[in-house]
Design an enzyme around this catalytic site. Structure first.
Site, short mmCIF file in Angstrom:
data_model
loop_
_atom_site.label_atom_id
_atom_site.label_comp_id
_atom_site.label_asym_id
_atom_site.label_seq_id
_atom_site.Cartn_x
_atom_site.Cartn_y
_atom_site.Cartn_z
N SER A 105 0.84 -1.21 0.00
CA SER A 105 0.00 0.00 0.00
C SER A 105 0.86 1.26 0.00
CB SER A 105 -0.91 0.04 1.24
OG SER A 105 -1.80 -1.04 1.23
N LEU A 145 -8.72 11.67 -0.88
CA LEU A 145 -9.97 11.77 -1.63
C LEU A 145 -11.16 11.53 -0.69
CD1 LEU A 145 -11.38 12.02 -4.45
CD2 LEU A 145 -11.19 9.54 -4.64
N GLU A 147 -13.75 11.31 2.32
CA GLU A 147 -14.11 12.18 3.45
C GLU A 147 -15.01 11.43 4.42
OE1 GLU A 147 -15.69 15.88 2.04
OE2 GLU A 147 -13.78 16.41 1.07
N GLU A 378 -10.07 1.88 -2.36
CA GLU A 378 -9.97 2.12 -3.81
C GLU A 378 -11.18 1.55 -4.53
OE1 GLU A 378 -6.62 2.73 -5.54
OE2 GLU A 378 -5.40 2.90 -3.75
N GLY A 379 -12.35 1.72 -3.93
CA GLY A 379 -13.58 1.19 -4.51
C GLY A 379 -13.91 -0.13 -3.86
N PHE A 398 -25.48 2.70 -9.47
CA PHE A 398 -25.00 3.22 -8.18
C PHE A 398 -24.99 4.73 -8.10
CE2 PHE A 398 -20.62 4.33 -9.39
CZ PHE A 398 -20.47 3.57 -10.55
C1 LIG Z 1 -7.07 1.00 5.60
C2 LIG Z 1 -7.68 1.97 4.63
C3 LIG Z 1 -6.87 2.80 3.88
C4 LIG Z 1 -7.43 3.74 2.99
N1 LIG Z 1 -6.61 4.60 2.29
C5 LIG Z 1 -7.18 5.62 1.58
C6 LIG Z 1 -6.35 6.63 0.98
O1 LIG Z 1 -5.11 6.57 1.04
N2 LIG Z 1 -6.96 7.68 0.36
C7 LIG Z 1 -8.34 7.79 0.26
O2 LIG Z 1 -8.81 8.77 -0.31
N3 LIG Z 1 -9.14 6.83 0.81
C8 LIG Z 1 -8.60 5.76 1.46
N4 LIG Z 1 -9.41 4.80 2.04
C9 LIG Z 1 -10.87 4.96 1.96
C10 LIG Z 1 -11.56 3.94 1.06
O3 LIG Z 1 -11.30 4.19 -0.28
C11 LIG Z 1 -13.05 3.96 1.44
O4 LIG Z 1 -13.16 3.32 2.71
C12 LIG Z 1 -13.91 3.29 0.41
O5 LIG Z 1 -13.96 4.03 -0.79
C13 LIG Z 1 -15.35 3.07 0.91
O6 LIG Z 1 -15.88 4.23 1.48
P1 LIG Z 1 -16.57 4.16 2.93
O7 LIG Z 1 -15.65 3.45 3.86
O8 LIG Z 1 -16.99 5.53 3.28
O9 LIG Z 1 -17.81 3.21 2.72
P2 LIG Z 1 -19.27 3.63 2.15
O10 LIG Z 1 -19.11 4.38 0.89
O11 LIG Z 1 -20.05 4.24 3.25
O12 LIG Z 1 -19.86 2.19 1.82
C14 LIG Z 1 -20.40 1.33 2.81
C15 LIG Z 1 -21.05 0.15 2.11
O13 LIG Z 1 -22.11 0.62 1.28
C16 LIG Z 1 -21.93 0.13 -0.04
N5 LIG Z 1 -22.44 1.12 -0.99
C17 LIG Z 1 -22.19 2.46 -1.02
N6 LIG Z 1 -22.81 3.04 -2.05
C18 LIG Z 1 -23.46 2.04 -2.70
C19 LIG Z 1 -24.28 1.98 -3.89
N7 LIG Z 1 -24.52 3.06 -4.63
N8 LIG Z 1 -24.77 0.77 -4.25
C20 LIG Z 1 -24.52 -0.33 -3.53
N9 LIG Z 1 -23.75 -0.35 -2.43
C21 LIG Z 1 -23.22 0.83 -2.03
C22 LIG Z 1 -20.45 -0.11 -0.18
O14 LIG Z 1 -20.16 -1.05 -1.22
C23 LIG Z 1 -20.09 -0.62 1.19
O15 LIG Z 1 -20.35 -1.99 1.25
C24 LIG Z 1 -8.85 3.81 2.87
C25 LIG Z 1 -9.67 2.92 3.59
C26 LIG Z 1 -9.10 2.00 4.46
C27 LIG Z 1 -10.00 1.08 5.22
#
Ligand SMILES: Cc1cc2nc3c(=O)[nH]c(=O)nc-3n(C[C@H](O)[C@H](O)[C@H](O)COP(=O)(O)OP(=O)(O)OC[C@H]3O[C@@H](n4cnc5c(N)ncnc54)[C@H](O)[C@@H]3O)c2cc1C
Length: 399
Positions: A105, A145, A147, A378-379, A398
């Site tokens: 990572s 990216l 929030e 990353e998605g 979505f």
């Molecule tokens: C250890 C770690 C390191 C990371 N590093 C980075 C980084 O360096 N930079 C950065 O910018 N981010 C980083 N992230 C963030 C990461 O990219 C997000 O956690 C991820 O994109 C999901 O966002 P969320 O956690 O807010 O989940 P949410 O978006 O709240 O999603 C929660 C659940 O709802 C589902 N869901 C959401 N919308 C929909 C839809 N339209 N249809 C169906 N299902 C849906 C999702 O699939 C998931 O199962 C990191 C995360 C972790 C855990």
């Protein structure tokens, strides 16, 4: 089995290659892979378990990662990069994640999410100022990216900046940011006054910018994760990436990183499979090796089948990346497939090791816990599925 015996097993790591993908690699690719593989054996494996248990990032590894060219290997040499192709990048990520997803990572973020946007969207002055130091690891970066209220839907972000003459004033917060606690610079995606998403280079030391660490993770414990907090941060206008406009610029960085994740998680799967195979051949129950039981063979056979499919997909994607033909849809599919494969392989491998599989004497449980982050960041797994759905039907489910 004790740790010493385990170490002896690790010394004989045999990289699974059931479909002879080696035959498709150039001598340079094999050399790159061998260099990283040996470095992981020497520098990562002896210490990684301990760092994970203590939830600490092994900073001392940064120098070696830079020396091997793992930071931005695809960036041209004139900017300090390796000038290598995407196949070499993929192989590097595969070997690093065989060691630990947290180490991969760190390299992914530095290369694909920090160096790539500066290279692709930066001014000549920005490229000259930042890229050579990022390539060696003298400076480390992070990518902001996500929030608190906008994860899967980053277009809704509320971080924003306002024009203030020769600088802009940035407010907002980012969450879950890999490398944030120690990064020297952050590539931050925020909205301008026209609500357009732009990329900015925020430097540590700018007043009002802080990076509190995220504690209590059960996953990616050897990777430092944190927040980025911007409280009226004055960012000079020369730190805005001139070529970045809209979410598509941020997503193009994610394409590069997701490509590396597809290779990386396959490396973790290869490690779990190899460990389980060796263990099954040596572990005696009912007076015979457990590898001789049909149910163990089923697990191992399915593991190598799925790994081979992921390896072939990665290789083909590497060819397409090198020809600049890989689509975001293909990259999503490969990232999702490889993460799913790695997690199921890790879970099956853990079963094969019985009770020993939950200990730190073997890498399996650590890989499994790490992969729970990788399948989300990353998605998420589901979002990537919906990206494929959108790609093949033309209808987004979505957004
Ligand atoms: C250890 C770690 C390191 C990371 N590093 C980075 C980084 O360096 N930079 C950065 O910018 N981010 C980083 N992230 C963030 C990461 O990219 C997000 O956690 C991820 O994109 C999901 O966002 P969320 O956690 O807010 O989940 P949410 O978006 O709240 O999603 C929660 C659940 O709802 C589902 N869901 C959401 N919308 C929909 C839809 N339209 N249809 C169906 N299902 C849906 C999702 O699939 C998931 O199962 C990191 C995360 C972790 C855990």
């Amino acid at each position: 089995m004790n740790a010493k015996k385990h170490a002896m097993l690790r010394d004989t790591f045999h990289s699974p290659d059931y479909f002879r993908i080696d035959d498709l690699l150039s001598e340079e690719h094999k050399l790159v892979r061998e260099t990283v593989r040996l470095w992981v054996d020497k520098e990562v494996l002896p210490v990684i378990e301990d760092y994970c248990q203590r939830a600490e990032f092994p900073y001392q590894l940064i120098k070696g990662l830079g020396e091997m060219g793992c930071f931005g290997p695809f960036i041209p040499e004139e900017y300090g990069g390796g000038g290598l192709d995407y196949m070499a990048y993929g192989l590097m990520m595969q070997e690093l994640e065989r060691g630990d997803s947290g180490i991969r990572s760190t390299a992914s973020v530095q290369g694909s999410l920090v160096m790539f946007p500066i290279y692709a969207f930066g001014s000549e002055a920005q490229k000259k100022k930042y890229l050579p130091k990022l390539a060696t690891g003298e400076w480390m970066g992070c990518f902001g990216l996500t929030e608190p209220d906008f994860g899967s839907n980053p277009s809704g972000m509320v971080s924003g900046f306002k024009d203030a003459g020769d600088h802009v004033v940035l407010n907002g917060a980012k969450m879950w940011i890999s490398n944030a606690p120690f990064a020297d610079i952050a590539i931050v995606w925020a909205k301008d006054e026209k609500q357009e998403i732009r990329g900015l280079i925020v430097e540590r030391g700018m007043e009002g910018f802080s990076t509190p660490e995220t504690k209590g993770k059960w996953s990616l414990r050897a990777s430092a994760t944190g927040e980025l907090v911007f409280d009226h941060v004055k960012v000079p206008k020369e730190n805005i990436l001139p070529g970045a406009s809209g979410l598509k610029s941020a997503l193009s960085c994610l394409d590069s990183a997701r490509y590396g994740i597809a290779w990386g998680t396959t490396g973790a799967a290869m490690d779990c499979y190899d460990t389980a195979l060796r263990y099954a051949q040596q572990r005696i129950q009912f007076d015979r090796p457990i590898a001789g039981f049909q149910l163990t063979q089923k697990k191992l056979s399915e593991m190598i089948t799925e790994i081979s499919k992921a390896q072939l997909m990665n290789w083909r994607l590497g060819v397409l990346k090198n020809e600049d033909k890989a689509t975001s849809g293909q990259i999503s599919m490969a990232k999702r497939n490889a993460c799913q494969t790695a997690l199921s392989v890790a879970r099956e491998a853990r079963q094969i090791l019985g009770g020993a599989g939950i200990t730190g004497a073997y890498p399996i449980m650590r890989h499994m816990m790490n992969l729970e982050s990788v399948i989300t960041y990353e998605g998420t797994h589901d979002i990537h599925l919906l990206i494929t759905g959108q790609d093949i039907t033309g209808i987004s489910a979505f957004k």
